[in-house]
Write a protein that holds these residues in place. Structure first.
Motif, PDB file in Angstrom:
ATOM      1  N   GLU A  27      -0.350  17.633   9.586  1.00  0.00           N
ATOM      2  CA  GLU A  27       0.395  18.325   8.530  1.00  0.00           C
ATOM      3  C   GLU A  27       0.220  17.650   7.169  1.00  0.00           C
ATOM      4  O   GLU A  27       0.899  18.023   6.198  1.00  0.00           O
ATOM      5  CB  GLU A  27       1.889  18.372   8.883  1.00  0.00           C
ATOM      6  CG  GLU A  27       2.204  19.023  10.213  1.00  0.00           C
ATOM      7  CD  GLU A  27       1.780  20.477  10.267  1.00  0.00           C
ATOM      8  OE1 GLU A  27       1.891  21.169   9.235  1.00  0.00           O
ATOM      9  OE2 GLU A  27       1.316  20.923  11.340  1.00  0.00           O
ATOM     10  N   ALA A  28      -0.646  16.667   7.065  1.00  0.00           N
ATOM     11  CA  ALA A  28      -0.834  15.949   5.806  1.00  0.00           C
ATOM     12  C   ALA A  28      -1.337  16.901   4.723  1.00  0.00           C
ATOM     13  O   ALA A  28      -2.153  17.793   4.977  1.00  0.00           O
ATOM     14  CB  ALA A  28      -1.824  14.805   5.995  1.00  0.00           C
ATOM     15  N   ALA A  29      -0.843  16.672   3.488  1.00  0.00           N
ATOM     16  CA  ALA A  29      -1.187  17.565   2.388  1.00  0.00           C
ATOM     17  C   ALA A  29      -0.563  17.038   1.108  1.00  0.00           C
ATOM     18  O   ALA A  29       0.278  16.138   1.143  1.00  0.00           O
ATOM     19  CB  ALA A  29      -0.663  18.983   2.667  1.00  0.00           C
ATOM     20  N   PRO A  30      -0.917  17.586  -0.042  1.00  0.00           N
ATOM     21  CA  PRO A  30      -0.130  17.334  -1.245  1.00  0.00           C
ATOM     22  C   PRO A  30       1.247  17.987  -1.074  1.00  0.00           C
ATOM     23  O   PRO A  30       1.348  19.145  -0.646  1.00  0.00           O
ATOM     24  CB  PRO A  30      -0.935  18.025  -2.359  1.00  0.00           C
ATOM     25  CG  PRO A  30      -2.314  18.199  -1.801  1.00  0.00           C
ATOM     26  CD  PRO A  30      -2.121  18.395  -0.323  1.00  0.00           C
ATOM     27  N   GLY A  31       2.302  17.258  -1.388  1.00  0.00           N
ATOM     28  CA  GLY A  31       3.641  17.814  -1.206  1.00  0.00           C
ATOM     29  C   GLY A  31       4.704  16.934  -1.827  1.00  0.00           C
ATOM     30  O   GLY A  31       4.411  16.029  -2.616  1.00  0.00           O
ATOM     31  N   ASP A  32       5.942  17.196  -1.457  1.00  0.00           N
ATOM     32  CA  ASP A  32       7.093  16.490  -2.020  1.00  0.00           C
ATOM     33  C   ASP A  32       7.288  15.157  -1.296  1.00  0.00           C
ATOM     34  O   ASP A  32       7.558  15.127  -0.089  1.00  0.00           O
ATOM     35  CB  ASP A  32       8.342  17.361  -1.885  1.00  0.00           C
ATOM     36  CG  ASP A  32       9.568  16.747  -2.533  1.00  0.00           C
ATOM     37  OD1 ASP A  32       9.460  15.686  -3.171  1.00  0.00           O
ATOM     38  OD2 ASP A  32      10.658  17.344  -2.401  1.00  0.00           O
ATOM     39  N   ALA A  33       7.196  14.058  -2.031  1.00  0.00           N
ATOM     40  CA  ALA A  33       7.359  12.737  -1.433  1.00  0.00           C
ATOM     41  C   ALA A  33       8.711  12.585  -0.750  1.00  0.00           C
ATOM     42  O   ALA A  33       8.828  11.912   0.287  1.00  0.00           O
ATOM     43  CB  ALA A  33       7.178  11.662  -2.501  1.00  0.00           C
ATOM     44  N   MET A  34       9.747  13.206  -1.308  1.00  0.00           N
ATOM     45  CA  MET A  34      11.081  13.070  -0.730  1.00  0.00           C
ATOM     46  C   MET A  34      11.161  13.686   0.663  1.00  0.00           C
ATOM     47  O   MET A  34      11.993  13.289   1.480  1.00  0.00           O
ATOM     48  CB  MET A  34      12.139  13.697  -1.644  1.00  0.00           C
ATOM     49  CG  MET A  34      12.237  13.074  -3.036  1.00  0.00           C
ATOM     50  SD  MET A  34      12.577  11.295  -3.039  1.00  0.00           S
ATOM     51  CE  MET A  34      10.940  10.615  -3.370  1.00  0.00           C
ATOM     52  N   TYR A  35      10.291  14.644   0.950  1.00  0.00           N
ATOM     53  CA  TYR A  35      10.272  15.254   2.274  1.00  0.00           C
ATOM     54  C   TYR A  35       9.896  14.238   3.345  1.00  0.00           C
ATOM     55  O   TYR A  35      10.511  14.188   4.421  1.00  0.00           O
ATOM     56  CB  TYR A  35       9.301  16.428   2.291  1.00  0.00           C
ATOM     57  CG  TYR A  35       9.165  17.087   3.641  1.00  0.00           C
ATOM     58  CD1 TYR A  35      10.213  17.816   4.195  1.00  0.00           C
ATOM     59  CD2 TYR A  35       7.983  16.982   4.376  1.00  0.00           C
ATOM     60  CE1 TYR A  35      10.087  18.421   5.436  1.00  0.00           C
ATOM     61  CE2 TYR A  35       7.851  17.583   5.611  1.00  0.00           C
ATOM     62  CZ  TYR A  35       8.913  18.305   6.134  1.00  0.00           C
ATOM     63  OH  TYR A  35       8.800  18.896   7.372  1.00  0.00           O
ATOM     64  N   ASP A  36       8.891  13.410   3.081  1.00  0.00           N
ATOM     65  CA  ASP A  36       8.516  12.376   4.045  1.00  0.00           C
ATOM     66  C   ASP A  36       9.673  11.410   4.285  1.00  0.00           C
ATOM     67  O   ASP A  36       9.965  11.032   5.433  1.00  0.00           O
ATOM     68  CB  ASP A  36       7.307  11.584   3.526  1.00  0.00           C
ATOM     69  CG  ASP A  36       5.972  12.173   3.958  1.00  0.00           C
ATOM     70  OD1 ASP A  36       5.953  13.128   4.741  1.00  0.00           O
ATOM     71  OD2 ASP A  36       4.933  11.661   3.483  1.00  0.00           O
ATOM     72  N   LEU A  37      10.333  10.976   3.215  1.00  0.00           N
ATOM     73  CA  LEU A  37      11.433  10.022   3.359  1.00  0.00           C
ATOM     74  C   LEU A  37      12.580  10.640   4.149  1.00  0.00           C
ATOM     75  O   LEU A  37      13.216   9.969   4.971  1.00  0.00           O
ATOM     76  CB  LEU A  37      11.917   9.569   1.982  1.00  0.00           C
ATOM     77  CG  LEU A  37      10.873   8.878   1.101  1.00  0.00           C
ATOM     78  CD1 LEU A  37      11.481   8.513  -0.247  1.00  0.00           C
ATOM     79  CD2 LEU A  37      10.304   7.636   1.777  1.00  0.00           C
ATOM     80  N   ALA A  38      12.842  11.907   3.905  1.00  0.00           N
ATOM     81  CA  ALA A  38      13.910  12.595   4.637  1.00  0.00           C
ATOM     82  C   ALA A  38      13.551  12.765   6.104  1.00  0.00           C
ATOM     83  O   ALA A  38      14.398  12.594   6.991  1.00  0.00           O
ATOM     84  CB  ALA A  38      14.190  13.957   3.995  1.00  0.00           C
ATOM     85  N   THR A  39      12.310  13.113   6.389  1.00  0.00           N
ATOM     86  CA  THR A  39      11.898  13.316   7.779  1.00  0.00           C
ATOM     87  C   THR A  39      12.026  12.028   8.574  1.00  0.00           C
ATOM     88  O   THR A  39      12.516  12.024   9.714  1.00  0.00           O
ATOM     89  CB  THR A  39      10.447  13.827   7.825  1.00  0.00           C
ATOM     90  OG1 THR A  39      10.345  15.044   7.078  1.00  0.00           O
ATOM     91  CG2 THR A  39      10.007  14.096   9.258  1.00  0.00           C
ATOM     92  N   LEU A  40      11.605  10.914   7.988  1.00  0.00           N
ATOM     93  CA  LEU A  40      11.662   9.638   8.705  1.00  0.00           C
ATOM     94  C   LEU A  40      13.096   9.201   8.979  1.00  0.00           C
ATOM     95  O   LEU A  40      13.378   8.582  10.014  1.00  0.00           O
ATOM     96  CB  LEU A  40      10.924   8.558   7.910  1.00  0.00           C
ATOM     97  CG  LEU A  40      10.795   7.195   8.586  1.00  0.00           C
ATOM     98  CD1 LEU A  40      10.095   7.309   9.938  1.00  0.00           C
ATOM     99  CD2 LEU A  40      10.046   6.215   7.694  1.00  0.00           C
ATOM    100  N   THR A  41      14.020   9.506   8.079  1.00  0.00           N
ATOM    101  CA  THR A  41      15.411   9.066   8.236  1.00  0.00           C
ATOM    102  C   THR A  41      16.319  10.147   8.803  1.00  0.00           C
ATOM    103  O   THR A  41      17.533   9.942   8.894  1.00  0.00           O
ATOM    104  CB  THR A  41      15.970   8.581   6.888  1.00  0.00           C
ATOM    105  OG1 THR A  41      15.789   9.600   5.896  1.00  0.00           O
ATOM    106  CG2 THR A  41      15.280   7.306   6.441  1.00  0.00           C
ATOM    107  N   LEU A  42      15.762  11.278   9.217  1.00  0.00           N
ATOM    108  CA  LEU A  42      16.578  12.338   9.799  1.00  0.00           C
ATOM    109  C   LEU A  42      17.298  11.811  11.042  1.00  0.00           C
ATOM    110  O   LEU A  42      16.668  11.296  11.970  1.00  0.00           O
ATOM    111  CB  LEU A  42      15.696  13.531  10.188  1.00  0.00           C
ATOM    112  CG  LEU A  42      16.446  14.766  10.685  1.00  0.00           C
ATOM    113  CD1 LEU A  42      17.058  15.515   9.506  1.00  0.00           C
ATOM    114  CD2 LEU A  42      15.512  15.692  11.466  1.00  0.00           C
ATOM    115  N   GLY A  43      18.611  11.915  11.064  1.00  0.00           N
ATOM    116  CA  GLY A  43      19.382  11.383  12.175  1.00  0.00           C
ATOM    117  C   GLY A  43      19.558   9.879  12.132  1.00  0.00           C
ATOM    118  O   GLY A  43      20.215   9.306  13.004  1.00  0.00           O
TER     119      GLY A  43
END
Length: 259
Positions: A172-188
């Protein structure tokens, strides 16, 4: 011969483990093409590609263990989380991969459609869905594209002690929103955000919180339809209910699913 372990097998693709080799089987060669290209471009540790014979991609296991799992506390040290943050910062600061990333309009449409499905099927109380949809709107703003992993689940980041040894699953790697990666890693694992940002540096916490809601809302139907349980303790539905608690009220119990 080593035992064959089925790691994950949704309908579109499957991942098998044989000893220290992971075999990713996917009928769509685009996914493997992108994963191999992304790993070659990423300036952080990634698995070694051993061979490729479509529809199979063979990659080596990375040393260490996952930073944690969704639904259970992470036993990784604050320093390990900080090291993960520093690695993600290196990725986000790298030149963009030369392919299209997620479009804001498409993200907004996905959010609207998935919330409508959750409400129509009574999967969660309406007030939980609607309040989280309001929070999720905070992520729907123009972002400066960064090189993102795109599916940076906690099980995709491996550490050995306080060192990041590898990041896996790059399709799923691509240009995108950096905050999305940080949120995904800390989800839960919202309580580890400070540790992560100690290594990453400055970030928009409100947008990260918005992505917690957005990802949980958008992922729920897919998880249910592919045999996963977003209502397991500490998983997506708990993330959504926790937003209600932050508003100062106890969340209602979930009704029985009609899906």
């Amino acid at each position: 011969m080593d035992e064959v372990e089925v790691v994950v097998a949704p309908s579109q693709r499957a991942t098998l483990r044989v000893g220290d080799v992971f075999l990713k089987v996917d009928g769509d060669p685009v996914h493997a093409d992108l994963e191999v290209r992304a790993m070659a471009l990423a300036p952080i540790p990634t698995p070694a590609v051993l061979w490729r014979e479509p529809p199979v991609l063979a990659i080596a296991a990375v040393p260490g263990k996952a930073l944690g799992v969704l639904g259970a506390p992470s036993d990784a040290s604050p320093a390990a989380w900080a090291a993960a943050g520093a690695a993600i910062r290196r990725l986000h600061d790298a030149p963009l991969p030369p392919w299209q990333g997620p479009r804001l309009d498409d993200v907004a449409a996905d959010l609207a459609g998935e919330c409508a499905w959750l409400l129509a099927n009574g999967v969660l109380p309406a007030e939980v869905v609607r309040r989280n949809q309001e929070i999720a709107a905070g992520a729907l703003r123009p972002w400066r594209p960064a090189f993102i992993h795109g599916d940076l689940q906690i099980t995709h980041v491996f550490v050995d002690g306080d060192e990041v040894t590898g990041v896996i699953d790059w399709s799923e790697a691509a240009p995108g929103d950096a905050m999305y990666d940080l949120a995904t890693l800390t989800l839960g694992h919202e309580e580890r955000l400070d540790d992560l940002l100690a290594g990453y540096g400055g970030a928009d916490r409100d947008v990260i919180r918005a992505w917690w809601s957005l990802r949980s809302l958008v992922a729920s139907r897919w998880l249910i339809e592919h045999g996963f349980d977003p209502d397991a303790p500490g998983c997506e539905f708990d993330v959504l209910r926790s937003r209600m608690q932050e508003d100062g009220g106890a969340p209602p119990d979930s009704p029985d699913r009609r899906v």
